[in-house]
Design a protein around this motif. Structure first.
Motif, PDB file in Angstrom:
ATOM      1  N   THR A 132      69.754 100.500 104.451  1.00  0.00           N
ATOM      2  CA  THR A 132      69.025  99.802 105.510  1.00  0.00           C
ATOM      3  C   THR A 132      68.955 100.715 106.737  1.00  0.00           C
ATOM      4  N   LYS A 133      68.204 100.297 107.729  1.00  0.00           N
ATOM      5  CA  LYS A 133      68.073 101.089 108.957  1.00  0.00           C
ATOM      6  C   LYS A 133      69.405 101.183 109.706  1.00  0.00           C
ATOM      7  N   LYS A 134      70.309 100.248 109.441  1.00  0.00           N
ATOM      8  CA  LYS A 134      71.608 100.251 110.128  1.00  0.00           C
ATOM      9  C   LYS A 134      72.572 101.294 109.549  1.00  0.00           C
ATOM     10  N   ASP A 135      72.337 101.721 108.309  1.00  0.00           N
ATOM     11  CA  ASP A 135      73.252 102.666 107.661  1.00  0.00           C
ATOM     12  C   ASP A 135      73.076 104.063 108.252  1.00  0.00           C
ATOM     13  N   GLU A 136      74.221 104.654 108.638  1.00  0.00           N
ATOM     14  CA  GLU A 136      74.208 105.997 109.204  1.00  0.00           C
ATOM     15  C   GLU A 136      74.678 107.048 108.196  1.00  0.00           C
ATOM     16  N   LEU A 137      75.465 106.616 107.228  1.00  0.00           N
ATOM     17  CA  LEU A 137      75.978 107.506 106.192  1.00  0.00           C
ATOM     18  C   LEU A 137      75.864 106.817 104.843  1.00  0.00           C
ATOM     19  N   ALA A 138      75.716 107.599 103.790  1.00  0.00           N
ATOM     20  CA  ALA A 138      75.734 107.067 102.426  1.00  0.00           C
ATOM     21  C   ALA A 138      76.668 107.935 101.588  1.00  0.00           C
ATOM     22  N   VAL A 139      77.669 107.307 100.994  1.00  0.00           N
ATOM     23  CA  VAL A 139      78.598 108.000 100.101  1.00  0.00           C
ATOM     24  C   VAL A 139      78.193 107.647  98.678  1.00  0.00           C
ATOM     25  N   LEU A 140      77.683 108.622  97.954  1.00  0.00           N
ATOM     26  CA  LEU A 140      77.106 108.398  96.630  1.00  0.00           C
ATOM     27  C   LEU A 140      77.842 109.221  95.586  1.00  0.00           C
ATOM     28  N   GLU A 141      77.930 108.691  94.380  1.00  0.00           N
ATOM     29  CA  GLU A 141      78.597 109.398  93.277  1.00  0.00           C
ATOM     30  C   GLU A 141      77.549 109.961  92.331  1.00  0.00           C
ATOM     31  N   TYR A 142      77.729 111.237  91.980  1.00  0.00           N
ATOM     32  CA  TYR A 142      76.839 111.902  91.027  1.00  0.00           C
ATOM     33  C   TYR A 142      77.666 112.186  89.770  1.00  0.00           C
ATOM     34  N   GLY A 143      77.446 111.399  88.730  1.00  0.00           N
ATOM     35  CA  GLY A 143      78.244 111.530  87.518  1.00  0.00           C
ATOM     36  C   GLY A 143      77.516 112.306  86.435  1.00  0.00           C
ATOM     37  N   MET A 144      78.276 112.710  85.439  1.00  0.00           N
ATOM     38  CA  MET A 144      77.653 113.425  84.318  1.00  0.00           C
ATOM     39  C   MET A 144      78.534 113.325  83.088  1.00  0.00           C
ATOM     40  N   SER A 145      77.879 113.383  81.932  1.00  0.00           N
ATOM     41  CA  SER A 145      78.592 113.519  80.660  1.00  0.00           C
ATOM     42  C   SER A 145      77.913 114.571  79.790  1.00  0.00           C
ATOM     43  N   SER A 146      76.911 115.262  80.362  1.00  0.00           N
ATOM     44  CA  SER A 146      76.240 116.350  79.647  1.00  0.00           C
ATOM     45  C   SER A 146      75.527 117.242  80.663  1.00  0.00           C
ATOM     46  N   PRO A 147      75.225 118.477  80.291  1.00  0.00           N
ATOM     47  CA  PRO A 147      74.546 119.393  81.216  1.00  0.00           C
ATOM     48  C   PRO A 147      73.188 118.862  81.662  1.00  0.00           C
ATOM     49  N   GLY A 148      72.838 119.137  82.902  1.00  0.00           N
ATOM     50  CA  GLY A 148      71.530 118.760  83.428  1.00  0.00           C
ATOM     51  C   GLY A 148      71.486 117.417  84.116  1.00  0.00           C
ATOM     52  N   GLU A 149      72.478 116.574  83.896  1.00  0.00           N
ATOM     53  CA  GLU A 149      72.439 115.226  84.474  1.00  0.00           C
ATOM     54  C   GLU A 149      72.577 115.261  85.992  1.00  0.00           C
ATOM     55  N   ILE A 150      73.491 116.093  86.505  1.00  0.00           N
ATOM     56  CA  ILE A 150      73.657 116.158  87.957  1.00  0.00           C
ATOM     57  C   ILE A 150      72.424 116.774  88.610  1.00  0.00           C
ATOM     58  N   THR A 151      71.824 117.775  87.958  1.00  0.00           N
ATOM     59  CA  THR A 151      70.590 118.369  88.487  1.00  0.00           C
ATOM     60  C   THR A 151      69.519 117.296  88.679  1.00  0.00           C
ATOM     61  N   ALA A 152      69.377 116.429  87.691  1.00  0.00           N
ATOM     62  CA  ALA A 152      68.386 115.352  87.784  1.00  0.00           C
ATOM     63  C   ALA A 152      68.694 114.424  88.953  1.00  0.00           C
ATOM     64  N   LEU A 153      69.975 114.163  89.204  1.00  0.00           N
ATOM     65  CA  LEU A 153      70.354 113.276  90.307  1.00  0.00           C
ATOM     66  C   LEU A 153      70.091 113.928  91.664  1.00  0.00           C
ATOM     67  N   THR A 154      70.286 115.247  91.733  1.00  0.00           N
ATOM     68  CA  THR A 154      70.011 115.926  93.013  1.00  0.00           C
ATOM     69  C   THR A 154      68.517 115.964  93.308  1.00  0.00           C
ATOM     70  N   HIS A 155      67.693 115.850  92.273  1.00  0.00           N
ATOM     71  CA  HIS A 155      66.253 115.755  92.508  1.00  0.00           C
ATOM     72  C   HIS A 155      65.899 114.408  93.142  1.00  0.00           C
ATOM     73  N   ILE A 156      66.698 113.385  92.827  1.00  0.00           N
ATOM     74  CA  ILE A 156      66.481 112.061  93.418  1.00  0.00           C
ATOM     75  C   ILE A 156      66.957 112.050  94.871  1.00  0.00           C
ATOM     76  N   ALA A 157      68.160 112.609  95.100  1.00  0.00           N
ATOM     77  CA  ALA A 157      68.738 112.597  96.451  1.00  0.00           C
ATOM     78  C   ALA A 157      69.584 113.845  96.648  1.00  0.00           C
ATOM     79  N   PRO A 158      68.999 114.934  97.133  1.00  0.00           N
ATOM     80  CA  PRO A 158      69.784 116.153  97.382  1.00  0.00           C
ATOM     81  C   PRO A 158      70.810 115.919  98.484  1.00  0.00           C
ATOM     82  N   PRO A 159      72.081 116.179  98.245  1.00  0.00           N
ATOM     83  CA  PRO A 159      73.126 115.865  99.232  1.00  0.00           C
ATOM     84  C   PRO A 159      73.093 116.793 100.445  1.00  0.00           C
ATOM     85  N   ASP A 160      73.456 116.225 101.601  1.00  0.00           N
ATOM     86  CA  ASP A 160      73.720 117.018 102.799  1.00  0.00           C
ATOM     87  C   ASP A 160      75.130 117.604 102.736  1.00  0.00           C
TER      88      ASP A 160
END
Length: 287
Positions: A31-59
């Motif tokens: 929401t507009k009130k959120d200043e930070l987002a703590v998100l988990e990027y999980g994986m059980s095979s190669p390429g999964e985290i890459t796909a997640l960073t395409h959705i939301a590249p971390p700061d």
């Protein structure tokens, strides 16, 4: 997320919302009130985290450790390290990496990365570190926190060694966000465990149950058994289930876990599941 919560509104991932479905669901809760987002990027095979960073590249990207988990889907632990490195490759170009400096594999994958890096750990030479660690049994843990150029006393209401590393990782994020050390110290004493992840449940007759049933791997189990062995108590019982997705060496991993349990002198070992039968065999083999 809890450690950062006194510095503004923080959105955090619920449960294990860490895949291609869970991450977008978490982002949709922003929401507009959120200043930070703590998100988990999980994986059980190669390429999964890459796909997640395409959705939301971390700061800010955090790697807590690299241990033998999900080996069923990887050639070896170095392949796991390369899969975790995907978050460093996919983060924003001016982003900050917060990394476990005590983990040799983490340092290895970070070696050639360009960009700002902060290291945490319990050994010397890190940006964020814990020293003079004093475990007070069931009451919790105290230590001196080296926080960049600052130093402060910390109390966390946890007794597991893994909790120290989890705290240091979160403190590294706070440092990257320029949150003062005293704010971290004030918030630390109010932290609580997630459900099924090492929390203490007090039962009748002064029986204490450590519920760490969510998931496990060989390294995490060994650390948990060592923590249990050090805690005060008249009788110490370990109830252990199967560790999954360990690949072709799954039997040996369970046997070694049983040997470690026996070496630590626990009073009773109860195993549940077909793989954990090998934990019992390992314990019996070690007397």
């Amino acid at each position: 997320a809890a450690l950062l919560s006194n510095n503004g509104n923080v959105l955090k991932s619920e449960g294990s919302y860490n895949n291609h479905l869970g991450l977008p669901l978490s982002l949709l809760r922003l929401t507009k009130k959120d200043e930070l987002a703590v998100l988990e990027y999980g994986m059980s095979s190669p390429g999964e985290i890459t796909a997640l960073t395409h959705i939301a590249p971390p700061d800010i990207a955090v790697i807590t450790n690299i241990k033998p988990a999900h080996l069923e889907f990887f050639k070896d632990i170095k392949a796991i390290a390369l899969a975790k490195k995907e978050i460093l490759n996919g983060m924003k170009s001016k982003g900050i990496a917060v990394l476990n400096g005590d983990d040799s594999l983490v340092r290895e994958i970070a070696g050639k990365r360009k960009g700002k890096q902060l290291f945490f750990g319990t050994s010397e030479g890190h940006d964020i570190s814990a020293e003079n660690i004093n475990n007070n049994g069931w009451k919790g843990t105290t230590f001196d926190l080296n926080y960049g150029q600052e130093k402060t006393k910390i109390f966390i209401p946890f007794f597991c060694k893994s909790s120290i590393y989890n705290f240091l990782a979160a403190a590294g994020v706070a440092y990257a966000l320029s949150i003062p050390a005293q704010k971290i110290a004030d918030q630390a004493k109010h932290l609580t465990s997630f459900s099924n992840r090492g929390g203490l449940v007090r039962l009748e007759n002064n029986i204490k149950l450590i519920d760490d049933s969510y998931n496990s791997n060989p390294a995490a189990l060994e650390m948990a058994l060592k923590d249990l062995a050090k805690l005060p108590g008249n009788r110490k019982i370990a109830i252990l289930g199967d560790m999954l997705e360990l690949g072709e060496n799954e039997t040996e991993f369970h046997i070694q876990a049983g040997k470690k349990a026996a070496q630590l002198g626990l009073d009773l070992l109860v195993t549940i599941g077909p793989l954990s039968l090998n934990i019992a065999k390992g314990a019996l083999a070690s007397g």
